[in-house]
Design a protein around this motif. Structure first.
Motif, PDB file in Angstrom:
ATOM      1  N   ALA A  40      15.906  20.761 -66.476  1.00  0.00           N
ATOM      2  CA  ALA A  40      16.737  19.575 -66.668  1.00  0.00           C
ATOM      3  C   ALA A  40      17.740  19.442 -65.524  1.00  0.00           C
ATOM      4  CB  ALA A  40      17.456  19.653 -68.004  1.00  0.00           C
ATOM      5  N   LYS A  98      15.501  14.675 -67.593  1.00  0.00           N
ATOM      6  CA  LYS A  98      15.916  15.112 -68.916  1.00  0.00           C
ATOM      7  C   LYS A  98      14.686  15.592 -69.690  1.00  0.00           C
ATOM      8  CE  LYS A  98      19.447  11.454 -69.007  1.00  0.00           C
ATOM      9  NZ  LYS A  98      19.946  10.270 -69.763  1.00  0.00           N
ATOM     10  N   PRO A  99      14.888  16.450 -70.680  1.00  0.00           N
ATOM     11  CA  PRO A  99      13.733  16.894 -71.488  1.00  0.00           C
ATOM     12  C   PRO A  99      12.964  15.711 -72.097  1.00  0.00           C
ATOM     13  CG  PRO A  99      15.597  18.314 -71.893  1.00  0.00           C
ATOM     14  CD  PRO A  99      16.109  17.196 -71.023  1.00  0.00           C
ATOM     15  N   SER A 102      14.710  22.440 -70.961  1.00  0.00           N
ATOM     16  CA  SER A 102      16.174  22.348 -71.197  1.00  0.00           C
ATOM     17  C   SER A 102      16.890  23.634 -70.851  1.00  0.00           C
ATOM     18  CB  SER A 102      16.435  21.982 -72.662  1.00  0.00           C
ATOM     19  OG  SER A 102      15.854  22.948 -73.499  1.00  0.00           O
TER      20      SER A 102
END
Length: 120
Positions: A14, A86-87, A120
């Motif tokens: 991330a 982002k995840p 993440s």
């Protein structure tokens, strides 16, 4: 025949970046709009970004300010620069293009997809 071949997917943490490429090859006269879509299991394929032959761009709200689509018309190639990943960006990313085939007409094509995984 026409093929769209994607590359550049992979695993990233991330906040990291990836650049996807998609090259069109075959009996191509010209290419209209090109774009990137993504799909996660159990959900519909969604538009990420598109770019016209003139360079006008469109993005889905969730990637605005983070992703940038561009194209090299001389190379029949479209790119997707993905920053601040982002995840929830994890998906299979597909290239799409509207291509005028020499002697045949206008057709829509999809690439085979490339996996992008954001941890993440």
């Amino acid at each position: 025949q026409v093929q769209l071949v994607e590359s550049g997917g992979g695993l990233v943490q991330a906040g990291g970046s990836l650049r996807l490429s998609c090259a069109a090859s075959g009996t191509i006269f010209s290419i209209n709009a090109m774009g990137w879509y993504r799909q996660v299991p159990g959900k519909q394929r969604e538009l990420v970004a598109t770019i016209t032959s003139g360079g006008s761009t469109n993005y889905t709200d969730s990637v605005k300010g983070r992703f940038a689509i561009s194209r090299d018309n001389a190379k029949n190639t479209v790119y997707l620069q993905m920053n601040s990943l982002k995840p929830e960006d994890t998906a299979v990313y597909y290239c799409n293009a509207d291509i005028w085939r020499t002697g045949w007409g206008l057709y829509n094509y999809w690439g085979q997809g490339t996996q992008v995984t954001v941890s993440s």
